[in-house]
Design an enzyme around this catalytic site. Structure first.
Site, short mmCIF file in Angstrom:
data_model
loop_
_atom_site.label_atom_id
_atom_site.label_comp_id
_atom_site.label_asym_id
_atom_site.label_seq_id
_atom_site.Cartn_x
_atom_site.Cartn_y
_atom_site.Cartn_z
N ASP A 257 60.43 -79.67 4.02
CA ASP A 257 61.24 -79.15 6.01
C ASP A 257 59.53 -79.25 6.55
O ASP A 257 58.53 -79.15 6.19
CB ASP A 257 61.53 -77.42 5.57
CG ASP A 257 62.08 -77.01 6.55
OD1 ASP A 257 62.61 -77.52 7.93
OD2 ASP A 257 61.90 -76.07 6.60
N GLY B 48 60.50 -81.66 12.34
CA GLY B 48 59.95 -82.34 14.01
C GLY B 48 59.11 -81.24 14.24
O GLY B 48 58.94 -81.50 15.27
N ARG B 49 58.86 -79.66 13.92
CA ARG B 49 57.76 -79.79 14.40
C ARG B 49 56.05 -80.10 13.55
O ARG B 49 54.93 -80.47 15.37
CB ARG B 49 57.04 -78.22 13.29
CG ARG B 49 58.07 -77.07 14.02
CD ARG B 49 58.26 -75.46 13.31
NE ARG B 49 59.22 -75.54 11.69
CZ ARG B 49 59.20 -75.18 10.98
NH1 ARG B 49 58.69 -74.44 10.79
NH2 ARG B 49 60.17 -75.60 10.12
N HIS C 53 60.51 -88.01 11.25
CA HIS C 53 60.77 -87.87 10.55
C HIS C 53 59.70 -89.60 9.49
O HIS C 53 60.45 -89.16 8.70
CB HIS C 53 62.36 -88.23 10.76
CG HIS C 53 62.95 -86.81 10.77
ND1 HIS C 53 62.76 -85.83 10.33
CD2 HIS C 53 63.79 -86.46 12.35
CE1 HIS C 53 63.71 -85.09 11.13
NE2 HIS C 53 64.59 -84.90 12.01
N SER D 34 71.04 -82.89 4.59
CA SER D 34 71.43 -80.91 4.26
C SER D 34 72.85 -81.06 4.52
O SER D 34 73.07 -81.99 5.93
CB SER D 34 71.52 -80.02 4.28
OG SER D 34 71.28 -79.28 5.88
N GLU E 250 74.43 -78.84 5.94
CA GLU E 250 74.55 -78.48 7.72
C GLU E 250 73.33 -79.45 8.71
O GLU E 250 73.28 -78.73 9.49
CB GLU E 250 74.21 -77.36 7.84
CG GLU E 250 74.68 -75.88 6.69
CD GLU E 250 74.38 -76.32 4.97
OE1 GLU E 250 73.49 -77.20 4.33
OE2 GLU E 250 75.69 -76.30 3.97
N ASN E 251 72.86 -80.47 8.08
CA ASN E 251 72.41 -80.83 9.50
C ASN E 251 72.70 -82.18 9.43
O ASN E 251 72.86 -82.31 10.75
CB ASN E 251 71.00 -82.09 8.80
CG ASN E 251 70.05 -81.18 7.87
OD1 ASN E 251 69.37 -81.49 7.02
ND2 ASN E 251 69.83 -80.15 8.45
N ARG F 4 63.51 -69.47 3.41
CA ARG F 4 64.75 -70.11 2.52
C ARG F 4 64.71 -71.08 1.70
O ARG F 4 64.34 -72.03 1.73
CB ARG F 4 65.65 -69.33 4.10
CG ARG F 4 65.24 -70.54 4.94
CD ARG F 4 66.09 -70.31 6.00
NE ARG F 4 65.81 -71.14 6.78
CZ ARG F 4 65.08 -70.87 8.08
NH1 ARG F 4 64.25 -69.26 8.03
NH2 ARG F 4 64.97 -71.84 9.27
N GLU G 41 60.40 -71.29 -11.03
CA GLU G 41 59.89 -70.23 -9.88
C GLU G 41 59.68 -71.40 -8.38
O GLU G 41 60.09 -72.15 -8.46
CB GLU G 41 58.24 -70.55 -10.57
CG GLU G 41 58.17 -70.01 -11.70
CD GLU G 41 58.67 -68.61 -11.91
OE1 GLU G 41 57.63 -68.24 -10.86
OE2 GLU G 41 58.92 -68.96 -12.95
#
Ligand code: IPE
Ligand code: IPE
Ligand code: MG
Length: 254
Positions: free
Chosen positions: A32, A35-36, A49, A77, A79-80, A206, A219
């Site tokens: 993750d 983008g940032r 990306h 994902s 959701e992407n 998350r 873990e």
């Protein structure tokens, strides 16, 4: 981080006996922050990306020395699809480009590649390339790289249950025989061991619908580094830190 508690820079304690610590055999990564990373440079998200895709090779290549046999990376994902059409199309084109560019190196470096996720919504050309990469690398055994593409844990479990119920209806599976192990055999990950360690980059704490069933006893490590800045040294440090964790699986320390 290195050198603590007898840990070497390449992974875990090497001492024999009951106190010996095992390194993670399967590491899963939520890559993750692309983008940032791009936004911080005043560039479009797709630039991030592309930078992120380049990082994958470095982390795959670091695995053998760290004793990591299985690496699973979250690339896209379920959701992407909610992102802009431009970003989704750019990502799909990046996946095609990545596969055609990396196939030879992955094959020659002994990497076995698998894909998990629902292929139905992906375009036929991409699916054909995914199938081909899986076939070309199927004899490799140095590192097992699994790429989660159009993957969502809830979607995977739903598809698994649909198949399982189909077998019950067809009479090839008895309802009384359904247990945890049975469901595991219907998941996309059926040939993989459960992840021992799940890493998420970019500071978000998350799991975003990633390997929920499989990570029941994993873990977790959440790091602030954005994925395009995630180096093999950072990876080695996290693997080392894992080695001193006490995994009790609901029991008490032996
Ligand atoms: C992860 O980076 C890559 C994908 C989800 C495809 P992001 O694109 O989510 O980057 P951020 O979180 O917006 O920085
Ligand atoms: C998770 O990252 C998915 C991938 C890394 C492919 P997201 O950026 O999509 O997750 P959220 O939206 O922050 O939960
Ligand atoms: Mg993100």
């Amino acid at each position: 981080m290195f050198g603590r508690n007898g840990i070497d820079g390449a992974g875990c304690v090497k001492t024999a006996g009951p106190e010996a610590q095992q390194g993670p055999r399967h590491v899963a990564v939520i890559m993750d922050g692309n983008g940032r990373w791009a936004q911080a440079r005043g560039r479009p998200r797709l630039f991030g990306h592309h930078a992120g895709a380049k990082r994958v090779r470095e982390i795959v290549n670091a695995c053998p020395d760290l004793g990591v046999k299985y690496l699973t990376v979250f690339a896209f994902s379920t959701e992407n699809w909610n992102r802009t059409q431009t970003e989704v199309a750019g990502l799909m084109s990046l996946f095609r480009r990545y596969i055609s560019k990396e196939t030879r190196a992955l094959r020659d470096e002994g990497v076995r590649v698998r894909f998990i996720g629902d292929r139905v919504r992906l375009d036929n050309k991409l699916v054909a390339m995914m199938d081909e990469l899986e076939t070309i690398t199927e004899c490799n055994d140095r590192v097992h790289l699994t790429i989660a593409l159009n993957y969502g844990s809830r979607d995977e479990v739903s598809r698994a249950i649909k198949d399982l119920v189909g077998d019950v209806a067809a009479g090839t599976l008895a309802p009384d025989d359904v247990d945890e192990e049975t469901l595991t055999r219907y998941l996309d990950t059926k040939v993989l061991p459960d992840p021992d360690l799940v890493i998420r980059t970019s500071g978000e704490a998350r799991v975003s619908n990633f390997l929920l069933w499989q990570s029941a006893y994993a873990e977790y490590e959440f790091v602030d580094t954005l994925w395009p800045d995630f180096t093999k040294e950072i990876f080695a440090g996290i693997v080392s830190a894992y080695c001193v964790r006490d995994r009790r699986y609901g029991g008490t320390r032996s």
